[in-house]
Design a protein around this motif. Structure first.
Motif, short mmCIF file in Angstrom:
data_model
loop_
_atom_site.label_atom_id
_atom_site.label_comp_id
_atom_site.label_asym_id
_atom_site.label_seq_id
_atom_site.Cartn_x
_atom_site.Cartn_y
_atom_site.Cartn_z
N ALA A 1 -13.29 -9.91 -0.48
CA ALA A 1 -13.30 -8.72 -0.28
C ALA A 1 -11.57 -8.39 0.74
N ALA A 2 -12.60 -8.67 1.47
CA ALA A 2 -11.69 -8.31 2.86
C ALA A 2 -10.53 -9.03 2.51
N THR A 3 -10.19 -10.11 1.81
CA THR A 3 -8.61 -10.55 2.10
C THR A 3 -7.79 -10.16 0.95
N VAL A 4 -8.58 -9.12 0.20
CA VAL A 4 -8.22 -8.12 -0.77
C VAL A 4 -7.27 -7.13 -0.17
N ALA A 5 -8.08 -6.56 0.60
CA ALA A 5 -8.12 -5.07 1.19
C ALA A 5 -7.23 -5.10 2.05
N SER A 6 -7.30 -6.58 2.96
CA SER A 6 -5.93 -6.31 3.87
C SER A 6 -4.33 -7.01 2.93
N ALA A 7 -4.26 -7.17 1.61
CA ALA A 7 -2.78 -7.87 0.85
C ALA A 7 -2.23 -6.32 0.66
N ALA A 8 -1.18 -6.02 0.59
CA ALA A 8 -0.01 -5.66 0.57
C ALA A 8 -0.28 -4.48 -0.73
N VAL A 9 -0.71 -3.04 0.11
CA VAL A 9 -0.98 -2.25 -1.27
C VAL A 9 -0.73 -1.75 -1.68
N PRO A 10 0.48 -0.87 -3.06
CA PRO A 10 1.43 -0.12 -3.17
C PRO A 10 -0.04 1.42 -3.02
N ALA A 11 0.54 2.29 -2.78
CA ALA A 11 -0.59 3.15 -2.52
C ALA A 11 0.08 4.35 -3.99
N GLN A 12 -0.73 4.79 -4.01
CA GLN A 12 -0.41 5.59 -5.46
C GLN A 12 0.24 7.01 -5.41
N ALA A 13 1.62 7.02 -4.81
CA ALA A 13 1.72 8.62 -4.43
C ALA A 13 3.38 8.10 -4.09
N GLY A 14 4.03 9.93 -3.99
CA GLY A 14 5.63 9.64 -4.53
C GLY A 14 5.39 9.73 -5.31
N ASP A 15 7.90 10.39 -5.13
CA ASP A 15 8.24 10.34 -6.28
C ASP A 15 9.48 9.72 -6.31
N GLY A 16 9.61 7.96 -5.59
CA GLY A 16 10.37 8.05 -5.32
C GLY A 16 11.62 8.10 -4.47
N GLN A 17 11.72 9.36 -3.72
CA GLN A 17 12.29 9.33 -2.78
C GLN A 17 12.75 8.25 -2.07
N PHE A 18 11.68 7.60 -1.58
CA PHE A 18 12.35 6.36 -0.27
C PHE A 18 10.79 5.32 -0.39
N SER A 19 10.90 4.63 -0.74
CA SER A 19 9.91 3.49 -0.32
C SER A 19 9.52 3.06 1.39
N LEU A 20 8.77 2.81 1.46
CA LEU A 20 8.22 2.46 3.18
C LEU A 20 6.83 1.83 3.14
N LEU A 21 7.51 0.22 3.75
CA LEU A 21 5.99 -0.51 4.74
C LEU A 21 5.91 -0.11 6.09
N VAL A 22 4.61 0.05 5.62
CA VAL A 22 4.04 -0.31 6.74
C VAL A 22 2.56 -1.72 7.36
N LEU A 23 3.20 -1.83 8.87
CA LEU A 23 2.34 -2.88 8.64
C LEU A 23 1.38 -2.63 9.94
N ALA A 24 -0.10 -3.14 10.15
CA ALA A 24 -0.84 -2.45 11.24
C ALA A 24 -2.24 -3.49 10.74
N MET A 25 -2.23 -4.03 11.92
CA MET A 25 -2.71 -5.60 11.59
C MET A 25 -3.56 -4.76 13.05
N PRO A 26 -5.05 -5.40 13.60
CA PRO A 26 -6.11 -5.46 14.23
C PRO A 26 -5.24 -5.83 15.27
N THR A 27 -5.83 -5.74 16.58
CA THR A 27 -5.98 -6.31 17.87
C THR A 27 -6.51 -5.84 18.53
N LYS A 28 -6.65 -6.82 19.67
CA LYS A 28 -8.05 -6.78 20.64
C LYS A 28 -8.54 -5.46 20.99
N TYR A 29 -7.25 -5.09 21.43
CA TYR A 29 -6.82 -3.61 21.93
C TYR A 29 -6.63 -2.43 20.33
N HIS A 30 -6.49 -2.09 19.48
CA HIS A 30 -5.88 -1.85 18.25
C HIS A 30 -6.20 -2.28 17.30
#
Length: 275
Positions: free
Chosen positions: A12-41
Motif C-alpha cells: 500500500a505504501a509503495t502504491v501511495a508513493s507512486a506517481a498518481v495523476p489527480a482527477q482535476a483540471g481541464d487540460g490548461q497545462f500539466s504539472l508534475l510535483v516531486l515531494a520526497m520525504p527527508t529527515k527535516y521535511h
C-alpha cells in the motif's frame, strides 16, 4: 498473520508513493510535483498535496504528484513545468539527472522550492546552475520582513509591499556566476542573521539578500523560492499565492511585465498559451 499484514502495508505504501495523476483540471497545462520525504521535511507532504490538489481544481490544470524521483526517468514532455518541492536533485541517480537535463534542454520549465535549493557542492554542477544560487547556511528560524524586489512578477501579486513571515533565511553564494532576477528579498535588519546553533557561524548577506528569483536556463524558465520550511506554511493563503504565482509563471510565461527570458517557447504548452 502479522507477516501478511506487514506485506500488505508495504504494498500500500509503495502504491501511495507512486506517481498518481489527480482527477482535476481541464487540460490548461500539466504539472508534475516531486515531494520526497527527508529527515527535516516530511510532515508538510500531506498538507502540501491537499493544497496543490485544491489549486488544480480551482485553476483547471492537471496535477501529477509523486514521492519517487524515478518519474524523471520517464517521458516528461507532457508537463509544462516540474516542481521540486523540498526535493533536491542531489537525491537523483544518473538516469534521473539525465531525464531532467533532457527536459530543460527541450524547453521544459522548473520550480525549485526551499530544501530543493540545497545540493552538495560539485555533485551536480548542472543542477547548481539551474537553481542559480548555492546554499551556504541558515540561522535559526525567525520572523522577518520580506519585501518585493519585483512587483511585476505574479509570485508577488498576492503579497503586501512589506510582508511579515517566519522561515529559515537561507544564505547563498554564486560560484557559477549566474545572473538571477530577484522577486522577493528579506530585510536582515528585522532578524538576527547570526542566531545559530553552537559550532556554526552565519553572517548574513547584507542588503542584497534574495529569497525568491527567476532566470532562464537551457531553453526553459526557472522559478525559485527559498520560503516554505514547515507544513503549516502550505495552508497559509499568502504563501500559496506566492507559490502559485511562481508555478503559473513557470508553466506559462504569463503575468509579468518584466523583461522576458530570451528562450524558445516551451513545446509543452498549446500554441495559445505561449506569449
Amino acid at each position: 498473520m502479522i507477516k501478511k499484514t506487514l506485506q500488505t502495508l508495504a504494498v500500500a505504501a509503495t502504491v501511495a508513493s507512486a506517481a498518481v495523476p489527480a482527477q482535476a483540471g481541464d487540460g490548461q497545462f500539466s504539472l508534475l510535483v516531486l515531494a520526497m520525504p527527508t529527515k527535516y521535511h516530511h510532515e508538510y507532504i500531506p498538507i502540501a498535496r491537499d493544497s496543490f490538489e485544491k489549486l488544480a481544481k480551482l485553476h483547471a490544470f492537471e496535477l501529477t504528484w509523486t514521492a519517487q524521483p524515478g518519474a524523471f526517468e520517464g517521458d516528461l514532455s507532457k508537463y509544462a513545468a516540474v516542481v521540486l518541492l523540498n526535493s533536491s536533485g542531489e537525491e537523483f541517480n544518473e538516469a534521473q539527472r539525465a531525464g531532467l537535463e533532457r527536459y530543460m534542454k527541450a524547453g521544459g520549465n522548473a520550480v525549485v522550492v526551499h530544501r530543493a535549493i540545497i545540493s552538495k557542492p560539485g555533485l551536480w554542477p548542472w543542477y547548481e546552475k539551474l537553481v542559480g544560487r548555492s546554499f551556504v547556511i541558515h540561522p535559526m528560524l525567525q520572523t522577518a520582513v520580506v519585501t518585493k524586489a519585483d512587483a511585476n512578477h505574479p509570485a508577488t501579486f498576492g503579497l503586501p509591499d512589506r510582508w511579515i513571515w517566519s522561515d529559515e533565511w537561507y544564505e547563498f553564494s554564486n560560484p557559477h556566476g549566474i545572473t538571477i532576477h530577484p522577486v522577493l528579498a528579506v530585510d536582515e535588519r528585522t532578524y538576527d542573521p547570526t542566531k545559530i546553533w553552537p559550532g556554526q557561524v552565519a553572517k548574513g548577506m547584507g542588503a542584497d539578500h534574495p529569497v525568491s528569483w527567476w532566470h532562464p536556463y537551457e531553453k526553459g524558465r526557472v522559478f525559485v523560492t527559498a520560503l516554505g520550511h514547515n507544513g503549516e506554511m502550505y495552508r497559509e493563503g499568502r504563501y500559496l499565492d506566492h507559490l502559485w504565482g511562481g508555478v503559473w509563471w513557470a508553466a506559462t510565461g504569463h503575468g509579468t511585465t518584466s523583461p522576458k527570458p530570451d528562450i524558445t517557447p516551451s513545446p509543452f504548452m498549446n500554441s495559445s498559451q505561449a506569449d
